[in-house]
Design an enzyme around this catalytic site. Structure first.
Site, mmCIF file in Angstrom:
data_model
loop_
_atom_site.group_PDB
_atom_site.id
_atom_site.type_symbol
_atom_site.label_atom_id
_atom_site.label_comp_id
_atom_site.label_asym_id
_atom_site.label_seq_id
_atom_site.Cartn_x
_atom_site.Cartn_y
_atom_site.Cartn_z
ATOM 1 N N TYR A 96 0.834 -1.210 0.000
ATOM 2 C CA TYR A 96 0.000 0.000 0.000
ATOM 3 C C TYR A 96 0.868 1.259 0.000
ATOM 4 O O TYR A 96 0.666 2.164 -0.814
ATOM 5 C CB TYR A 96 -0.937 0.006 1.214
ATOM 6 N N LYS B 226 1.260 4.332 -2.818
ATOM 7 C CA LYS B 226 1.020 5.752 -2.541
ATOM 8 C C LYS B 226 2.264 6.594 -2.855
ATOM 9 O O LYS B 226 2.144 7.771 -3.196
ATOM 10 C CB LYS B 226 0.561 5.929 -1.094
HETATM 11 N N1 LIG Z 1 -8.966 6.804 5.153
HETATM 12 C C1 LIG Z 1 -7.685 6.943 5.368
HETATM 13 O O1 LIG Z 1 -7.203 6.814 6.516
HETATM 14 C C2 LIG Z 1 -6.780 7.303 4.226
HETATM 15 C C3 LIG Z 1 -5.506 7.826 4.535
HETATM 16 C C4 LIG Z 1 -4.656 8.172 3.501
HETATM 17 C C5 LIG Z 1 -5.069 8.011 2.186
HETATM 18 N N2 LIG Z 1 -6.297 7.497 1.914
HETATM 19 C C6 LIG Z 1 -6.662 7.323 0.495
HETATM 20 O O2 LIG Z 1 -7.892 7.981 0.243
HETATM 21 C C7 LIG Z 1 -8.520 7.396 -0.894
HETATM 22 C C8 LIG Z 1 -9.986 7.217 -0.578
HETATM 23 O O3 LIG Z 1 -10.119 6.309 0.478
HETATM 24 P P1 LIG Z 1 -11.196 6.473 1.631
HETATM 25 O O4 LIG Z 1 -10.485 6.733 2.885
HETATM 26 O O5 LIG Z 1 -12.265 7.431 1.211
HETATM 27 O O6 LIG Z 1 -11.726 4.984 1.685
HETATM 28 P P2 LIG Z 1 -13.181 4.356 1.450
HETATM 29 O O7 LIG Z 1 -14.191 5.048 2.304
HETATM 30 O O8 LIG Z 1 -13.008 2.889 1.627
HETATM 31 O O9 LIG Z 1 -13.480 4.692 -0.073
HETATM 32 C C9 LIG Z 1 -12.820 4.021 -1.112
HETATM 33 C C10 LIG Z 1 -13.552 4.279 -2.408
HETATM 34 O O10 LIG Z 1 -12.890 3.574 -3.449
HETATM 35 C C11 LIG Z 1 -13.862 2.808 -4.162
HETATM 36 N N3 LIG Z 1 -13.280 1.588 -4.706
HETATM 37 C C12 LIG Z 1 -12.673 0.583 -4.026
HETATM 38 N N4 LIG Z 1 -12.303 -0.387 -4.867
HETATM 39 C C13 LIG Z 1 -12.689 0.015 -6.107
HETATM 40 C C14 LIG Z 1 -12.599 -0.582 -7.399
HETATM 41 N N5 LIG Z 1 -12.033 -1.769 -7.576
HETATM 42 N N6 LIG Z 1 -13.108 0.115 -8.452
HETATM 43 C C15 LIG Z 1 -13.683 1.307 -8.271
HETATM 44 N N7 LIG Z 1 -13.792 1.901 -7.077
HETATM 45 C C16 LIG Z 1 -13.304 1.269 -6.006
HETATM 46 C C17 LIG Z 1 -14.913 2.469 -3.112
HETATM 47 O O11 LIG Z 1 -16.167 2.236 -3.725
HETATM 48 P P3 LIG Z 1 -16.807 0.779 -4.024
HETATM 49 O O12 LIG Z 1 -16.484 -0.088 -2.852
HETATM 50 O O13 LIG Z 1 -18.243 1.109 -4.165
HETATM 51 O O14 LIG Z 1 -16.184 0.331 -5.290
HETATM 52 C C18 LIG Z 1 -14.982 3.773 -2.357
HETATM 53 O O15 LIG Z 1 -15.829 4.671 -3.019
HETATM 54 C C19 LIG Z 1 -7.758 6.103 -1.177
HETATM 55 O O16 LIG Z 1 -6.948 6.293 -2.305
HETATM 56 C C20 LIG Z 1 -6.909 5.899 0.064
HETATM 57 O O17 LIG Z 1 -5.717 5.238 -0.237
HETATM 58 C C21 LIG Z 1 -7.154 7.150 2.903
#
Ligand SMILES: NC(=O)c1ccc[n+]([C@@H]2O[C@H](COP(=O)([O-])OP(=O)(O)OC[C@H]3O[C@@H](n4cnc5c(N)ncnc54)[C@H](OP(=O)(O)O)[C@@H]3O)[C@@H](O)[C@H]2O)c1
Length: 402
Positions: free
Chosen positions: A295, A299
């Protein structure tokens, strides 16, 4: 190099650039020398005309150091709080300069030298006050800057969902992409009703072969001005215990999908001389992250790609930004199989991104995340960073996966 210098010094009057360079010199060279190397018995520090010596001077230098760092950063990024801080600091120096010779020499001599030393800084205070509008970016709405449509991946939850809300609030029509069509439809209905914007739903698996291309084909009839490559997943665990199919999906989603989507949508922005590409990276991309190894590597990929596109597209009128959130309260932790831990709100993370878009290549959401990310990647040795990260990640990873 010339692009960098232009970027560094544009948007401010020349005299403010000189003060900025002076503050950077004080923050990075003089104050560290003054605090850590200068002998205690030789140390002197003046605050508001009062002189401190010895250890008192060492301690009095700490807020000075902090202040110069804040000023250098505030000038560089033209932060709005500088409208107050810059004139306030110059006024403090002016008062110090006025008073100090009075305390030192007394009588008319002290008064005269106080005036001579204080007047230039009083004028500087006035200049900062008059120039305070330089710290306000007049940038127009996102729609005016980038166009009518945005495409947001990962819009069914978390950060992507908040991106869609923020962009629609600005009057931008949205294309929502994720796998769960029913969640996207619910969000689409909300955005149409609240903000009277057009919304399209593209339920697609971006990790599947052809997924990103099918999405790009579906929006070929509209001009996408903002692409938010946000969909991403994590997967907690030691590398030898992880399932390779899941790892492959993660690499496809976090790395390949942004490459493919950007390669299809960026040329249109370039030809129109306006547009924006946002990549959701992570502070995890700044360093090796044991128990989240693949992961964090994905990133780092997003960070390097986004920042490179930022530099390439500067002269083409297209902005790029890598958003680097720290822990954020979304579905991410559950999907990644992490133990629950605290985090920022998704909307605050999105606000940080939209504030920084067009001003810088990347932004770490939250000052504490910024300190941690920079302390780790710039000041500590790589083995130390890797071991410390392993210790912290172990607290967030189920026992059987450590
Ligand atoms: N939350 C954290 O702590 C955190 C920290 C740093 C960075 N991030 C980054 O922020 C971004 C968004 O994450 P989040 O925190 O909002 O997580 P999240 O709530 O789990 O949202 C992830 C999104 O990605 C979509 N997704 C997952 N697999 C997919 C696929 N195969 N095709 C299309 N869409 C897909 C999911 O929708 P479906 O399941 O409906 O497909 C969901 O809309 C990510 O890139 C993550 O790496 C998050």
């Amino acid at each position: 190099m010339s692009d960098w210098l232009h970027d560094l010094f544009s948007g401010r009057p020349w005299w403010m650039n000189i003060v900025m360079v002076f503050c950077a010199f004080m923050a990075f060279i003089y104050m560290p020398w003054d605090i850590f190397w200068k002998p205690v018995e030789a140390d002197q520090e003046v605050w508001l005309g009062v002189m401190f010596t010895g250890w008192a001077a060492k301690f009095a230098a700490l807020p000075h150091w902090y202040l110069y760092a804040a000023l250098a950063y505030g000038f560089r990024r033209r932060r709005s709080w500088m409208r107050i801080l810059a004139p306030l600091y110059a006024a403090q120096v002016a008062i110090g300069m006025l008073l100090w010779p009075n305390f030192q020499y007394g009588s008319w001599t002290g008064f005269f030298f106080g005036l001579v030393a204080g007047i230039p800084f009083a004028l500087l205070t006035l200049a900062f006050w008059n120039a305070r509008d330089h710290f306000v970016h007049r940038r127009g709405s996102l729609r005016e800057r980038y166009g009518d449509w945005a495409l947001i991946t990962g819009a069914s939850a978390g950060i992507g969902l908040e991106f869609a809300r923020a962009l629609a609030r600005d009057g931008i029509h949205c294309v929502l992409v994720a796998r769960r069509g029913e969640k996207l439809e619910a969000l689409a209905a909300e955005l149409r009703e609240k903000f009277q914007v057009e919304v399209r739903v593209e339920a697609e698996d971006l990790a599947s072969p052809g997924g990103p291309d099918r999405v790009a084909d579906a929006v070929a009839d509209i001009e996408v001005g903002i692409l938010v490559n946000n969909a991403g997943i994590g997967y907690a665990g030691r590398f030898d215990k992880q399932d390779v199919t899941r790892l492959t999906d993660m690499v496809n989603l976090n790395c390949l999908a942004p490459v493919l989507l950007t390669s299809r949508l960026l040329p249109g922005m370039r030809d129109r001389h306006r547009g924006a590409v946002i990549m959701t990276g992570s502070v995890a991309g700044r360093q090796p992250l044991p128990l989240h190894g693949v992961y964090s590597a994905t990133k780092a990929f997003d960070l390097h790609l986004g920042e490179a596109i930022w530099a390439e597209m500067r002269s083409e009128g297209v902005d790029a930004l890598v958003l680097e959130p720290g822990p954020t309260l979304t579905e991410f932790q559950e999907v990644a199989g992490e133990l629950q831990h605290s985090g920022a709100s998704a909307s605050s993370v999105v606000d940080a991104a939209l504030d920084a878009l067009g001003l810088q290549p990347s932004v770490v959401a939250g000052w504490w995340n910024w300190v941690r990310a920079n302390a780790a990647s710039r000041f500590a040795s790589r083995p130390l960073v890797a071991y410390a990260a392993r210790f912290i990640m172990a607290m967030q990873t189920p026992k059987e996966m450590r």
